[in-house]
Design a protein around this motif. Structure first.
Motif, short mmCIF file in Angstrom:
data_model
loop_
_atom_site.label_atom_id
_atom_site.label_comp_id
_atom_site.label_asym_id
_atom_site.label_seq_id
_atom_site.Cartn_x
_atom_site.Cartn_y
_atom_site.Cartn_z
N TRP A 271 -39.19 -43.83 -9.97
CA TRP A 271 -39.82 -42.93 -10.53
C TRP A 271 -38.62 -42.41 -11.05
N LEU A 272 -37.49 -42.72 -10.10
CA LEU A 272 -35.94 -42.36 -10.37
C LEU A 272 -35.08 -41.95 -11.45
N SER A 273 -35.02 -41.10 -12.84
CA SER A 273 -33.99 -40.85 -13.10
C SER A 273 -32.50 -41.24 -13.11
N HIS A 274 -31.68 -41.97 -14.15
CA HIS A 274 -30.12 -41.83 -14.05
C HIS A 274 -29.71 -40.73 -14.14
N GLY A 275 -29.69 -39.95 -14.34
CA GLY A 275 -29.46 -38.94 -14.50
C GLY A 275 -28.91 -38.12 -13.12
N ASP A 276 -30.66 -38.00 -12.47
CA ASP A 276 -31.44 -37.57 -11.65
C ASP A 276 -30.52 -37.93 -10.15
N GLY B 293 -35.37 -33.33 -12.59
CA GLY B 293 -36.32 -33.77 -13.92
C GLY B 293 -35.43 -34.68 -15.15
N ARG B 294 -34.33 -34.99 -14.94
CA ARG B 294 -33.20 -35.54 -15.69
C ARG B 294 -34.55 -36.69 -16.32
N LYS B 295 -34.52 -37.22 -17.23
CA LYS B 295 -35.40 -38.41 -17.87
C LYS B 295 -33.76 -39.12 -18.84
#
Ligand code: CCH
Length: 301
Positions: free
Chosen positions: A102-107, A130-132
């Motif tokens: 569920w983790l975004s690259h940006g986070d 909260g980055r997507k």
């Protein structure tokens, strides 16, 4: 605005601390990542370059950069010459994306930068999720990251584009206490101080001495590579022209002297500036929480 941090998809502090711990342990375990051992410096640079494309004057979300969309994973942004060497850091972190689907690259990249700084002895950095992931169309244009061959006017203008003051920009460049230049990545060569895996104010104590013939001062290196400085004592440390800019401009120099005199002053200003860097161009809802992670050391004692 597409770059609004999501609240719906985010997880508990405990889960992000777990990811922090996984990154920190992986840094410890893979101690042959680079010449100096640690992957930490590369990860700090990855976080910074994921965010450093931001342009405060550009209101078009497709081109205005920032860490939100994790777009360095695409070939245009990833292939920008300024990002040479960072594929290694991105690959290092890849297993985390498999584990935390569920983790975004940006986070992930920004959290890894925070973890690396804290684990190497740096200040606590407040971090928000909260980055997507955004699509290819959101890659910032190439050429948005700084040119190391430039002087004070360029550096000031560059960091103004990222919405930073003189004090903030000097503090941020203090991250050059970490890591080194690699001929194979940037053409430049060598570390800025003698402890490249320790986050301290060593960059400023070295830089402060300025160009000259005296003890500890700096001269232009005689070599076939790009123009860079070399220290008079050991001929093993380096400064980029854009680093030397910070002692050539009197306003910058005053701040360099402050940070060289007090590591605490440096830490106090670096931490919020780095948080701001990682959050530039992202709108965080009022309810979004700031997380402060515990280091592995703190958790074991
Ligand atoms: Fe930097 N940096 N940086 N830098 N940087 C390089 C390496 C690191 C510039 C140029 C270079 C920041 C600002 C600037 C790190 C953090 C930050 C390299 C060598 C160049 C060139 C790359 C290589 O060969 O591998 C210029 C120009 C500027 C601004 O004027 C800021 C801001 C930060 C973070 C807050 C870190 C860490 C490294 C070491 C990476 C490593 O792999 O060891």
């Amino acid at each position: 605005n597409v770059k609004v941090a999501t609240l719906s998809d985010i997880h508990s502090f405990k889960e992000y601390q777990q990811i922090y711990n996984d990154i920190a342990k992986k840094i410890e375990e893979e101690d042959d990542f680079d010449v100096d051992g640690s992957a930490g410096p590369n990860l700090v640079r990855l976080a910074w370059h994921s965010a450093g494309t931001y342009d405060k004057n550009d209101k078009n979300p497709h081109t205005n950069g920032g860490s939100y969309g994790g777009t360095m994973r695409f070939s245009k942004e990833g292939g920008d010459g300024a990002n040479n060497g960072l594929a290694k850091g991105r690959e290092f972190l890849e297993p985390l994306l498999k584990k935390y689907t569920w983790l975004s690259h940006g986070d992930l990249w920004t959290l890894a930068g925070v973890a690396a700084i804290q684990e190497m002895g740096g200040p606590k950095i407040k971090w928000r999720p909260g980055r997507k992931d955004l699509s290819e169309e959101y890659q910032a244009p190439n050429g948005k990251l700084p040119d190391a061959a430039q002087g004070p006017d360029y550096v000031r203008k560059f960091f103004n584009r990222l919405d930073f003051t003189d004090r903030e920009m000097v503090a941020l460049i203090g991250a050059h206490t970490l890591g080194r230049c690699h001929v194979t990545s940037s053409g430049y060569d060598g570390p800025w101080d003698f402890a490249p895996t320790m986050f301290d104010n060593g960059f400023f104590t070295q830089l402060q001495k300025g160009v000259g013939k005296g003890e500890g001062q700096w001269h232009l290196r005689k070599w076939d590579g790009p123009e860079q400085y070399e220290d008079n004592n050991s001929n093993s440390l380096m400064m980029l022209p854009a680093d030397m800019a910070l002692v050539q401009d009197p306003k910058f120099k005053k701040i360099v002297d402050e940070f060289a005199a007090s590591q605490e002053a440096f830490f106090n200003e670096f931490a919020p500036a780095f948080q701001k860097l990682l959050e530039n161009g992202i709108q965080f809802p009022k309810e979004s929480k700031e997380f402060v992670f515990r280091t592995l050391d703190e958790q074991s004692s």
